[in-house]
Write a protein that holds these residues in place. Structure first.
Motif, PDB file in Angstrom:
ATOM      1  N   THR A  60     -26.465  15.217  38.255  1.00  0.00           N
ATOM      2  CA  THR A  60     -25.807  15.095  39.589  1.00  0.00           C
ATOM      3  C   THR A  60     -26.055  16.513  39.930  1.00  0.00           C
ATOM      4  O   THR A  60     -24.915  17.341  39.008  1.00  0.00           O
ATOM      5  N   LYS A  61     -26.096  16.898  40.982  1.00  0.00           N
ATOM      6  CA  LYS A  61     -25.512  18.691  41.848  1.00  0.00           C
ATOM      7  C   LYS A  61     -24.447  18.168  42.069  1.00  0.00           C
ATOM      8  O   LYS A  61     -23.746  19.693  41.502  1.00  0.00           O
ATOM      9  N   SER A  62     -23.489  17.584  42.678  1.00  0.00           N
ATOM     10  CA  SER A  62     -21.910  17.401  42.608  1.00  0.00           C
ATOM     11  C   SER A  62     -21.843  16.475  41.915  1.00  0.00           C
ATOM     12  O   SER A  62     -22.132  15.419  41.336  1.00  0.00           O
ATOM     13  N   ILE A  63     -20.207  16.459  41.807  1.00  0.00           N
ATOM     14  CA  ILE A  63     -19.849  15.227  41.510  1.00  0.00           C
ATOM     15  C   ILE A  63     -18.577  15.076  42.386  1.00  0.00           C
ATOM     16  O   ILE A  63     -17.488  15.818  43.097  1.00  0.00           O
ATOM     17  N   PRO A  64     -18.150  14.200  42.802  1.00  0.00           N
ATOM     18  CA  PRO A  64     -17.514  13.360  43.636  1.00  0.00           C
ATOM     19  C   PRO A  64     -16.093  13.287  42.905  1.00  0.00           C
ATOM     20  O   PRO A  64     -15.641  12.971  41.499  1.00  0.00           O
ATOM     21  N   PHE A  65     -14.937  13.190  43.141  1.00  0.00           N
ATOM     22  CA  PHE A  65     -13.438  13.960  42.958  1.00  0.00           C
ATOM     23  C   PHE A  65     -12.420  13.153  44.184  1.00  0.00           C
ATOM     24  O   PHE A  65     -12.717  13.488  45.403  1.00  0.00           O
ATOM     25  N   ALA A  66     -11.303  12.666  43.448  1.00  0.00           N
ATOM     26  CA  ALA A  66     -10.298  13.167  44.271  1.00  0.00           C
ATOM     27  C   ALA A  66      -8.480  13.310  43.453  1.00  0.00           C
ATOM     28  O   ALA A  66      -8.772  13.760  42.032  1.00  0.00           O
ATOM     29  N   THR A  67      -8.437  14.567  44.564  1.00  0.00           N
ATOM     30  CA  THR A  67      -7.226  15.145  43.623  1.00  0.00           C
ATOM     31  C   THR A  67      -5.370  14.374  44.363  1.00  0.00           C
ATOM     32  O   THR A  67      -5.188  14.332  45.906  1.00  0.00           O
ATOM     33  N   TYR A  68      -5.054  13.706  44.018  1.00  0.00           N
ATOM     34  CA  TYR A  68      -2.950  13.607  44.180  1.00  0.00           C
ATOM     35  C   TYR A  68      -2.462  14.769  44.326  1.00  0.00           C
ATOM     36  O   TYR A  68      -2.255  14.930  43.116  1.00  0.00           O
ATOM     37  N   PHE A  69      -2.142  15.078  45.642  1.00  0.00           N
ATOM     38  CA  PHE A  69      -1.200  16.311  44.979  1.00  0.00           C
ATOM     39  C   PHE A  69       0.447  15.705  45.252  1.00  0.00           C
ATOM     40  O   PHE A  69       0.946  15.722  46.586  1.00  0.00           O
ATOM     41  N   ALA A  70       1.369  15.005  44.506  1.00  0.00           N
ATOM     42  CA  ALA A  70       2.886  14.988  44.368  1.00  0.00           C
ATOM     43  C   ALA A  70       3.445  15.506  45.015  1.00  0.00           C
ATOM     44  O   ALA A  70       3.308  16.898  45.224  1.00  0.00           O
ATOM     45  N   PRO A  71       4.966  15.446  45.858  1.00  0.00           N
ATOM     46  CA  PRO A  71       5.466  15.792  46.597  1.00  0.00           C
ATOM     47  C   PRO A  71       6.425  17.274  45.465  1.00  0.00           C
ATOM     48  O   PRO A  71       6.608  18.049  46.185  1.00  0.00           O
ATOM     49  N   ASP A  72       6.669  16.586  44.655  1.00  0.00           N
ATOM     50  CA  ASP A  72       7.660  16.876  43.332  1.00  0.00           C
ATOM     51  C   ASP A  72       6.292  18.192  42.717  1.00  0.00           C
ATOM     52  O   ASP A  72       6.933  19.102  42.004  1.00  0.00           O
ATOM     53  N   GLY A  73       5.037  18.511  43.363  1.00  0.00           N
ATOM     54  CA  GLY A  73       3.874  19.770  42.933  1.00  0.00           C
ATOM     55  C   GLY A  73       3.647  19.023  41.438  1.00  0.00           C
ATOM     56  O   GLY A  73       2.890  19.909  40.742  1.00  0.00           O
ATOM     57  N   GLY A  74       3.612  17.451  40.985  1.00  0.00           N
ATOM     58  CA  GLY A  74       3.174  17.327  40.480  1.00  0.00           C
ATOM     59  C   GLY A  74       1.569  16.619  40.544  1.00  0.00           C
ATOM     60  O   GLY A  74       1.275  16.802  41.992  1.00  0.00           O
ATOM     61  N   LEU A  75       0.211  17.457  40.442  1.00  0.00           N
ATOM     62  CA  LEU A  75      -1.401  16.183  40.697  1.00  0.00           C
ATOM     63  C   LEU A  75      -2.097  15.532  39.539  1.00  0.00           C
ATOM     64  O   LEU A  75      -2.158  16.539  38.522  1.00  0.00           O
ATOM     65  N   VAL A  76      -2.577  14.840  39.851  1.00  0.00           N
ATOM     66  CA  VAL A  76      -3.394  14.847  39.381  1.00  0.00           C
ATOM     67  C   VAL A  76      -5.633  14.087  39.983  1.00  0.00           C
ATOM     68  O   VAL A  76      -4.978  14.410  40.580  1.00  0.00           O
ATOM     69  N   GLU A  77      -5.933  14.897  39.399  1.00  0.00           N
ATOM     70  CA  GLU A  77      -7.251  14.914  39.642  1.00  0.00           C
ATOM     71  C   GLU A  77      -8.512  13.706  38.988  1.00  0.00           C
ATOM     72  O   GLU A  77      -8.453  14.223  37.820  1.00  0.00           O
ATOM     73  N   ARG A  78      -9.215  13.211  39.737  1.00  0.00           N
ATOM     74  CA  ARG A  78     -10.190  12.405  38.781  1.00  0.00           C
ATOM     75  C   ARG A  78     -11.187  12.003  39.767  1.00  0.00           C
ATOM     76  O   ARG A  78     -11.718  12.566  40.268  1.00  0.00           O
ATOM     77  N   ASP A  79     -12.284  12.790  38.591  1.00  0.00           N
ATOM     78  CA  ASP A  79     -13.738  12.590  38.582  1.00  0.00           C
ATOM     79  C   ASP A  79     -14.327  11.964  37.810  1.00  0.00           C
ATOM     80  O   ASP A  79     -14.137  11.353  37.084  1.00  0.00           O
TER      81      ASP A  79
END
Length: 153
Positions: A60-79
């Motif tokens: 694939t040319k691009s990869i779908p992803f979702a990133t959650y930006f927690a209010p406390d400054g943590g994050l997680v990105e899932r692709d």
């Protein structure tokens, strides 16, 4: 009463058009610190990133992803890592500095370095993330309120 109602409706329409005009003027202009925090804090960005951003090959040319930006400054990105069922979570932290969204993935197999990106509205709820040199690295198709995918930083 009918005349007053018509005037109120016209006023509402004019205010909506004014709001649209103001919004249209900000398309293509990077968000400031306050706008970035308001946009991402406690929300999930969904979009696509170019495959050159990662170190392995995909069809694939691009990869779908979702990133959650927690209010406390943590994050997680899932692709999906380019595959249909292979979900990869990268966890880290996010902050805003000098008008840029900064993040670092502490457990990533790809890259653990600090990155800072300008957030540029494209219109229709979409945003482009650009490097300091102006190169687009990610596109957010939409910002979804909260954490609907249950991503845990």
């Amino acid at each position: 009463w009918v005349d007053m109602k018509a005037r109120i409706e016209l006023l509402v329409i004019l205010l909506c058009l004014l709001g649209t005009t103001v919004q249209a003027e900000t398309i293509g202009v990077a968000l400031n610190k306050k706008e970035i925090v308001q946009l991402v804090k406690g929300n999930t960005a969904e979009g696509e990133k170019d495959r050159y951003q990662i170190n392995y090959e995909f069809i694939t040319k691009s990869i779908p992803f979702a990133t959650y930006f927690a209010p406390d400054g943590g994050l997680v990105e899932r692709d999906r890592g380019g595959g249909s069922s292979q979900a990869i979570d990268a966890k880290g932290t996010w902050w805003v500095k000098k008008g840029k969204l900064c993040f670092q993935y502490l457990n990533s197999l790809r890259d653990t370095g600090k990155k800072c990106r300008l957030i540029v509205p494209l219109g229709d709820g979409a945003y482009e993330l650009r490097s300091v040199k102006g190169k687009a690295t990610h596109t957010w198709d939409r910002i979804v309120a909260g954490n609907p995918k249950g991503l845990e930083p």
